[in-house]
Design a protein around this motif. Structure first.
Motif, PDB file in Angstrom:
ATOM      1  N   ASP A 103     -10.205 -31.952  -7.798  1.00 50.38           N
ATOM      2  CA  ASP A 103      -9.587 -33.238  -7.524  1.00 50.38           C
ATOM      3  C   ASP A 103      -8.810 -33.708  -8.751  1.00 50.38           C
ATOM      4  OD1 ASP A 103      -9.122 -35.593  -5.970  1.00 50.38           O
ATOM      5  OD2 ASP A 103     -10.575 -36.615  -7.257  1.00 50.38           O
ATOM      6  N   LEU A 104      -7.593 -34.135  -8.551  1.00 50.50           N
ATOM      7  CA  LEU A 104      -6.712 -34.500  -9.651  1.00 50.50           C
ATOM      8  C   LEU A 104      -7.191 -35.746 -10.387  1.00 50.50           C
ATOM      9  CD1 LEU A 104      -4.012 -33.829 -11.066  1.00 50.50           C
ATOM     10  CD2 LEU A 104      -2.923 -35.395  -9.480  1.00 50.50           C
ATOM     11  N   PHE A 128      -9.489 -34.214 -13.931  1.00 46.86           N
ATOM     12  CA  PHE A 128      -8.488 -33.907 -14.953  1.00 46.86           C
ATOM     13  C   PHE A 128      -8.252 -35.133 -15.823  1.00 46.86           C
ATOM     14  CE2 PHE A 128      -7.676 -30.769 -11.735  1.00 46.86           C
ATOM     15  CZ  PHE A 128      -7.364 -29.628 -12.456  1.00 46.86           C
ATOM     16  N   TYR A 129      -8.026 -34.902 -17.134  1.00 46.50           N
ATOM     17  CA  TYR A 129      -7.730 -36.001 -18.038  1.00 46.50           C
ATOM     18  C   TYR A 129      -6.292 -36.462 -17.862  1.00 46.50           C
ATOM     19  CZ  TYR A 129     -12.002 -35.279 -20.725  1.00 46.50           C
ATOM     20  OH  TYR A 129     -13.299 -35.188 -21.111  1.00 46.50           O
ATOM     21  N   LYS A 130      -6.083 -37.736 -18.046  1.00 48.13           N
ATOM     22  CA  LYS A 130      -4.744 -38.293 -18.009  1.00 48.13           C
ATOM     23  C   LYS A 130      -4.158 -38.153 -19.420  1.00 48.13           C
ATOM     24  CE  LYS A 130      -2.470 -42.057 -15.725  1.00 48.13           C
ATOM     25  NZ  LYS A 130      -2.638 -43.321 -15.037  1.00 48.13           N
ATOM     26  N   THR A 131      -2.985 -37.560 -19.519  1.00 45.12           N
ATOM     27  CA  THR A 131      -2.427 -37.269 -20.832  1.00 45.12           C
ATOM     28  C   THR A 131      -1.402 -38.291 -21.292  1.00 45.12           C
ATOM     29  OG1 THR A 131      -0.766 -35.843 -19.820  1.00 45.12           O
ATOM     30  CG2 THR A 131      -2.786 -34.803 -20.586  1.00 45.12           C
ATOM     31  N   ARG A 132      -0.774 -38.996 -20.374  1.00 47.09           N
ATOM     32  CA  ARG A 132       0.208 -40.011 -20.752  1.00 47.09           C
ATOM     33  C   ARG A 132       0.267 -41.089 -19.670  1.00 47.09           C
ATOM     34  NH1 ARG A 132       2.735 -35.294 -20.344  1.00 47.09           N
ATOM     35  NH2 ARG A 132       3.821 -34.829 -18.426  1.00 47.09           N
ATOM     36  N   ARG A 133       0.972 -42.145 -20.004  1.00 49.42           N
ATOM     37  CA  ARG A 133       1.083 -43.260 -19.062  1.00 49.42           C
ATOM     38  C   ARG A 133       1.865 -42.842 -17.833  1.00 49.42           C
ATOM     39  NH1 ARG A 133       2.548 -48.253 -23.041  1.00 49.42           N
ATOM     40  NH2 ARG A 133       0.797 -47.915 -24.429  1.00 49.42           N
ATOM     41  N   LYS A 181     -11.506 -31.174 -16.970  1.00 49.80           N
ATOM     42  CA  LYS A 181     -12.324 -31.804 -18.002  1.00 49.80           C
ATOM     43  C   LYS A 181     -13.385 -30.848 -18.552  1.00 49.80           C
ATOM     44  CE  LYS A 181     -11.878 -36.585 -16.462  1.00 49.80           C
ATOM     45  NZ  LYS A 181     -12.581 -37.777 -15.973  1.00 49.80           N
ATOM     46  N   GLN A 182     -14.021 -30.090 -17.676  1.00 48.49           N
ATOM     47  CA  GLN A 182     -15.078 -29.178 -18.113  1.00 48.49           C
ATOM     48  C   GLN A 182     -14.527 -28.080 -19.018  1.00 48.49           C
ATOM     49  OE1 GLN A 182     -16.534 -28.019 -14.318  1.00 48.49           O
ATOM     50  NE2 GLN A 182     -17.880 -29.794 -14.114  1.00 48.49           N
ATOM     51  N   CYS A 183     -13.397 -27.509 -18.667  1.00 49.54           N
ATOM     52  CA  CYS A 183     -12.787 -26.451 -19.489  1.00 49.54           C
ATOM     53  C   CYS A 183     -12.284 -27.009 -20.816  1.00 49.54           C
ATOM     54  CB  CYS A 183     -11.648 -25.775 -18.739  1.00 49.54           C
ATOM     55  SG  CYS A 183     -12.193 -24.820 -17.322  1.00 49.54           S
TER      56      CYS A 183
END
Length: 74
Positions: A27-28, A32-37, A49-51
């Motif tokens: 799931d997005l 997954f981490y948010k990298t920018r606005r 996130k786990q990787c």
């Protein structure tokens, strides 16, 4: 037929992404981490996130081993 009738909001928003490290589809928004606005799919990283946690921990462990056995250069 109108354009709005053809597509729904779900068709325009990405909800899942394949991790480039483990190759699993996740799931997005939650995995997954948010990298920018921004709110688009390009605002999220391509590594789950786990990787990311595993990669950072392994890099720190490798860095600490070098520091422990490195002879001081005076």
């Amino acid at each position: 037929m109108e354009f709005e009738e053809e597509f729904e909001l779900e068709h325009l928003l990405f909800q899942h992404r394949k991790c480039r490290s483990c190759f699993k589809v996740k799931d997005l928004m939650s995995d997954f981490y948010k990298t920018r606005r921004g709110s688009g799919p390009s605002a999220y990283s391509y590594e789950c996130k786990q990787c990311t946690k595993k990669r950072v921990l392994n890099a720190r462990k490798a860095e600490q081993k070098v520091r422990e056995w490195e002879y001081p250069d005076w």
